[in-house]
Scaffold this active site. Structure first.
Site, PDB file in Angstrom:
ATOM      1  N   ASP A 204      11.564 -26.216  14.001  1.00  0.00           N
ATOM      2  CA  ASP A 204      12.617 -25.558  14.412  1.00  0.00           C
ATOM      3  C   ASP A 204      13.437 -24.810  14.049  1.00  0.00           C
ATOM      4  OD1 ASP A 204      12.487 -27.020  17.354  1.00  0.00           O
ATOM      5  OD2 ASP A 204      13.451 -28.647  16.155  1.00  0.00           O
TER       6      ASP A 204
ATOM      7  N   CYS B 243       0.888  -1.318   0.343  1.00  0.00           N
ATOM      8  CA  CYS B 243       0.267  -0.082  -0.184  1.00  0.00           C
ATOM      9  C   CYS B 243       0.790   1.185  -0.522  1.00  0.00           C
ATOM     10  CB  CYS B 243      -0.832  -0.109   1.125  1.00  0.00           C
ATOM     11  SG  CYS B 243       0.351  -0.120   2.955  1.00  0.00           S
TER      12      CYS B 243
ATOM     13  N   CYS C  75       3.597   1.335   2.733  1.00  0.00           N
ATOM     14  CA  CYS C  75       4.713   1.091   2.931  1.00  0.00           C
ATOM     15  C   CYS C  75       5.279   2.050   2.074  1.00  0.00           C
ATOM     16  CB  CYS C  75       4.684  -0.139   1.856  1.00  0.00           C
ATOM     17  SG  CYS C  75       3.433  -1.104   2.530  1.00  0.00           S
TER      18      CYS C  75
ATOM     19  N   ASP D 196      16.450 -29.812  21.078  1.00  0.00           N
ATOM     20  CA  ASP D 196      15.328 -29.785  21.242  1.00  0.00           C
ATOM     21  C   ASP D 196      14.900 -31.645  20.959  1.00  0.00           C
ATOM     22  OD1 ASP D 196      12.381 -30.026  20.017  1.00  0.00           O
ATOM     23  OD2 ASP D 196      12.798 -31.447  18.301  1.00  0.00           O
TER      24      ASP D 196
END
Length: 799
Positions: free
Chosen positions: A695, A19, A22, A491
């Site tokens: 992750d 737009c 921006c 993890d």
């Protein structure tokens, strides 16, 4: 108005604008930069026209756009560079490339003889090549991968020519220096002056012509390099000898041996350095050699050998025992064992059967197999690995910036010291011949080559040996940071554990376990989540129902509709948010969790009713073999370990206790892992180890992301380090090779600086003969490369 008319206009393509606001935001970001006179952003053309006073680099403009939340599309162009001899050459090439309109950044690497250029999409390769040639060097696009044989042939020819020139130079110089070597033994056998002239002249102007050409190019570019120093120094010695020969006859003081031997020694040093430098790229050459030239494809029942470039995705490729897999693919027929050691570092062959994936470059074992091609060319795993290693070896470590700044002023400073030496000795003693020889020694001993090679050769050797061990290091920055890692966050699922949980218990409130499993399987059918796979495996005998309107709730679970009922399967958080009463099975769940199980709850609601609890499912995953020893090795390196998991705290702590993990952060949603990593960074340099897919945000948030898996695109982009085998032990290996490589960089830089810091003053004080100075200069580059090559002896520890 005149200022704007004389301004430098830069056009930037911009992605992400939606737009007018921006465009306004980007304009404000650009015009806030010092040196930007005007910025006009056009939403329709998705571009910005920026007027600057010439002092603003394109990379600065691109960074301003990025910081405002948008992106400047760019591409990376690799150029093969010819004619580089020292670090100042690399700096001059970078300066020339950055001066091309539309170039965002450029990095030249002396060791690889490549330049990597980030440009706007519209920049022509021809403009970059012209800029390099304008700076006095050669540039071309690198040879295609399938032309590797021709490239090796050219390299072998160049090596033979260099070796021939070295031997000729040594043969012509030896008679000149032998009388000087015989003096300590009382022998006086000086060659006639005319014979010294005849021997030294071809060395000076034929074999040494390269120094004049390269030095002249440097002068035209208003800079200096090693060749200029050698050309100035040897020309001074040769010219003084010719003057004395013409004016003083046969008994004049001649220094032909100094100029000739210096050139011979420098040529010898450059030849040895080049041969040693080629060994640092052995890893890439070994990987390229894994790619077969042809493949045997089966079409309409007929097998035909075709060039690899003609194979297409979907083709059936026949691989006989002992042959290398020519493509990435999936086995259609047969079973075998695949030797993937050159790709993953795995020493033992891996069993492969119908439906399993195989990787191009692996060696087929005892079975004849037919493989359906899934990836070819640049998209194959082998090509991605080669590209990753090449990029890592072509990029500069942060410490190299200091070296670049020193190299930029090195040659002018050395020439200045040589002039001061000449004037100081000449004015103080009146012996201008001696003064000139001391100045020549200063010019000759200075070695910007060693400075330029110190960092890249160590990086090339380190990343190469790591790649052979199944550790792919994305860039030099990751390598340099990895040696300072103080915290490793893991993890849990698929990283420290096998990632293949099994359903150990199903508890139904109404006692109908079969019905509970059937409903859970219907909602989870089609899901690739490890817990879903365990449920489907346990429910194999149940009716094959499939729920409607199945929706995954990230970090919580999944829901779907079975007839008139909405079924929910997921974590306690999901049940709490749906207001499900868990009290009837709370005690049983806590007992399972305390035993290291992961618990999923199952609830159901009909119409507008509140969901009611149906039961629970308990899963257990097993720790990876060697994970405990891997954690112990990290502790031995002084690294603290943390588990960051979305699992319940009880289950996470049981696994952590088994493995010896220092700290546990449980109940962390995927979107919250990055924030957890950011908090850990307050305690030191953090590495995040994950699977590279779920992750990815946490991998990017860490100081160093380490992805465990098979080198997928997601892993390679999100992580700085990719482990080709899912073995936690490789994390410690990655840190160890990083520390050793960084140590080699520091050693190389110490020796490169010490040669000059000690050698130049000794030469200026008259304590070094030009011949000794030339030998020291040649030896300095060779010693730096040889020290880097010691990294090739490193091997990962097998636990």
């Amino acid at each position: 108005m005149n200022t704007v008319a004389a301004a430098h206009e830069v056009r930037l393509p911009i992605a992400g604008m939606t737009c007018a606001s921006c465009a306004g935001r980007i304009e404000r970001a650009l015009t806030s930069l010092p040196g930007v006179l005007r910025a006009d952003v056009n939403l329709a053309t998705a571009s910005a026209s920026v007027a600057t006073d010439g002092s603003v680099a394109t990379t600065t403009l691109a960074e301003a756009v990025t910081h405002s939340g948008y992106k400047v599309p760019e591409r990376t162009i690799d150029l093969a560079i010819g004619g580089m001899t020292c670090a100042s050459c690399a700096g001059r090439i970078e300066k020339a490339l950055r001066g091309v309109p539309g170039v965002i950044d450029a990095s030249a690497n002396l060791a690889t003889e490549r330049a990597q250029v980030r440009t706007l999409p519209e920049v022509a390769t021809e403009a970059l090549i012209a800029a390099v040639e304008g700076a006095g060097y050669r540039a071309e696009l690198p040879a295609l991968e399938n032309a590797a044989t021709a490239g090796h042939h050219d390299t072998d020819e160049a090596d033979a020519r260099e070796r021939r020139h070295v031997w000729i130079a040594l043969a012509l110089s030896l008679p000149l220096v032998l009388p000087m070597l015989a003096l300590p033994f009382g022998a006086h056998a000086t060659l006639p002056g005319w014979l010294q002239f005849v021997l030294a002249t071809p060395v000076q102007f034929w074999l040494g012509a390269r120094f004049y050409r390269a030095g002249w190019r440097a002068l035209k570019a208003r800079s200096g390099n090693m060749d200029l120093l050698v050309a100035l120094g040897t020309s001074a010695g040769y010219g003084l000898s010719v003057w004395h020969l013409l004016s003083g006859g046969e008994h004049a003081s001649l220094y032909f041996e100094a100029s000739a031997v210096v050139i011979a020694l420098v040529l010898l040093g450059k030849w040895l350095e080049t041969r040693a430098r080629r060994q640092t790229t052995a890893a890439i050459r070994a990987l390229q050699a894994l790619r077969p030239a042809t493949a045997r494809i089966r079409r309409d029942g007929v097998e035909t050998d075709v060039p690899l470039a003609q194979v297409r995705v979907g083709d059936a490729v026949v691989v006989r025992p002992g042959e290398r897999m020519p493509v990435d693919g999936r086995i259609l027929e047969g079973r075998t064992h695949a030797d993937e050691s050159m790709l993953t570092g795995e020493s033992l062959p891996v069993a492969r059967s119908e439906g399993d994936r195989v990787t191009g470059g692996a060696v087929n074992g005892e079975g004849r197999i037919v493989v359906e091609t899934t990836a070819i060319g640049a998209e194959s795993a082998l090509s991605r690995i080669i590209r990753l290693v090449e990029e890592a070896q072509g990029k500069k470590a942060p410490i190299q910036r200091i070296v670049d700044r020193v190299s930029a002023v090195f040659v002018p400073v050395v020439i200045g010291i040589a002039l001061l030496t000449l004037l100081g000795w000449g004015l103080a003693t009146g012996d201008w011949s001696r003064a000139l020889l001391n100045a020549v020694a200063v010019l000759v001993i200075a070695c910007p080559c060693a400075l330029g090679l110190a960092t890249p050769t160590a990086i090339m050797a380190g990343t190469g040996v790591a790649a052979r061990a199944g550790i792919l290091i994305k860039d030099a920055q990751a390598l340099e940071i990895a040696q300072r890692i103080g915290i490793v966050a893991f993890d849990k699922t698929g990283t420290l554990t096998e990632g293949k949980p099994t359903l150990t218990e199903a508890v139904a409130l109404d006692g109908d376990t079969a019905s509970l499993l059937a409903q859970a399987a219907a909602v989870q059918r089609g899901s690739e989540h490890p817990l879903a796979a365990a449920v489907l495996h346990a429910a194999q005998g149940s009716p094959q129902r499939v729920a409607d309107d199945i929706r995954a709730v990230p970090g919580r679970g999944v829901r779907g509709r079975l007839g008139t009922s909405n079924v929910l399967i997921g974590s306690e958080r999901m049940m709490r948010e749906a207001a499900v009463d868990l009290s009837l099975l709370r005690a049983r769940a806590e007992s399972l969790i305390a035993g290291g199980h992961t618990v999923s709850w199952v609830a159901s609601a009909t119409g507008d009713e509140s969901p009611r609890l149906l039961g629970l499912l308990a899963f257990r995953d097993t720790a990876r073999a060697g994970a405990r020893d891997a954690i112990a090795r990290l502790h031995g390196l002084g690294v603290r370990t943390v588990m960051v998991s979305g699992d319940h705290e009880g289950a996470a702590r049981v696994i952590a206790a088994q493995l010896g993990i220092d700290d546990v952060r449980a109940n962390v949603l995927p979107g919250e892992k990055a924030a957890a990593i950011e908090r850990l960074r307050g305690d030191g340099v953090v590495a995040m180890v994950g699977d590279g897919v779920n992750d990815a945000p946490a991998l990017a948030a860490a100081d160093v992301g380490i992805a465990m898996g098979s080198g997928t695109d997601v892993a390679m982009h999100a992580a700085g380090v990719t482990l080709m085998r899912a073995e936690p032990a490789l994390v410690a290996d990655a840190i160890e090779v990083s520390r050793r490589t960084t140590r080699k960089i520091h050693q190389n830089l110490f020796w490169a600086f010490i040669y000059n810091v000690v050698g130049i003053p000794l030469a200026a004080l008259g304590w070094l003969d030009p011949v000794i100075a030339g030998a020291a200069m040649a030896f300095s580059s060779v010693s730096v490369v040889a020290n880097a090559l010691l990294l090739r002896r490193w091997r990962p520890r097998h636990l």
